[in-house]
Design an enzyme around this catalytic site. Structure first.
Site, PDB file in Angstrom:
ATOM      1  N   LYS A 162      24.001   2.860 -47.026  1.00  0.00           N
ATOM      2  CA  LYS A 162      23.342   3.597 -48.103  1.00  0.00           C
ATOM      3  C   LYS A 162      21.946   3.019 -48.367  1.00  0.00           C
ATOM      4  O   LYS A 162      20.988   3.766 -48.597  1.00  0.00           O
ATOM      5  CB  LYS A 162      24.190   3.564 -49.367  1.00  0.00           C
ATOM      6  CG  LYS A 162      25.463   4.383 -49.245  1.00  0.00           C
ATOM      7  CD  LYS A 162      26.368   4.188 -50.447  1.00  0.00           C
ATOM      8  CE  LYS A 162      27.665   4.953 -50.282  1.00  0.00           C
ATOM      9  NZ  LYS A 162      28.580   4.726 -51.422  1.00  0.00           N
TER      10      LYS A 162
ATOM     11  N   HIS B 183      35.377  -8.211 -57.198  1.00  0.00           N
ATOM     12  CA  HIS B 183      36.617  -7.443 -57.215  1.00  0.00           C
ATOM     13  C   HIS B 183      37.513  -7.921 -58.350  1.00  0.00           C
ATOM     14  O   HIS B 183      37.386  -9.039 -58.843  1.00  0.00           O
ATOM     15  CB  HIS B 183      37.365  -7.540 -55.878  1.00  0.00           C
ATOM     16  CG  HIS B 183      37.529  -8.935 -55.371  1.00  0.00           C
ATOM     17  ND1 HIS B 183      38.447  -9.827 -55.887  1.00  0.00           N
ATOM     18  CD2 HIS B 183      36.871  -9.606 -54.400  1.00  0.00           C
ATOM     19  CE1 HIS B 183      38.352 -10.971 -55.236  1.00  0.00           C
ATOM     20  NE2 HIS B 183      37.389 -10.864 -54.332  1.00  0.00           N
TER      21      HIS B 183
END
Length: 119
Positions: free
Chosen positions: A62, A104
């Site tokens: 991206k 995370h």
């Protein structure tokens, strides 16, 4: 000069289902060096590692502005740890500085990649 910034997130539960089905997906996503690290892990850590590496590769693509596909493939990007445990990303598709970040919790893995062109 900043070339691009990419962000991605994956669900831990989805990655766990993939890990539970064996190593086929991991072998497609991970480079040989990453896969060697992955094989040494068990349980939750294995899920976090695979999900994190996949998400980092998505974030990188991206930031490149291409997405994963024809120009940037999964094997073109590698993230290993330095001596301090910080992720160090390299790619055959970008010759500048790459700054990866990963976090995370029990539910999600989130990554960020910043690409800086050499001056």
């Amino acid at each position: 000069m900043i070339k691009g910034v990419g962000v991605d997130a994956v669900e831990v539960a989805r990655v766990k289902k993939i890990v539970d089905h064996g190593d086929n997906f991991a072998q497609k996503v991970l480079t040989p060096n990453e896969f060697a690290q992955y094989q040494k892990m068990v349980g939750k850590r294995k899920v976090e590692y695979l999900g994190g590496r996949f998400s980092l590769k998505e974030s990188f693509s991206k930031a490149m502005g291409t997405g994963l596909g024809k120009y940037v493939g999964l094997q073109d990007i590698e993230t290993l740890w330095n001596k301090l445990g910080h992720p160090v990303m390299t790619s055959t598709k970008f010759d500048g500085n790459i700054f990866p970040s990963i976090t995370h919790d029990d539910h999600e893995i989130v990554t960020l990649v910043v690409l800086e062109e050499k001056e």
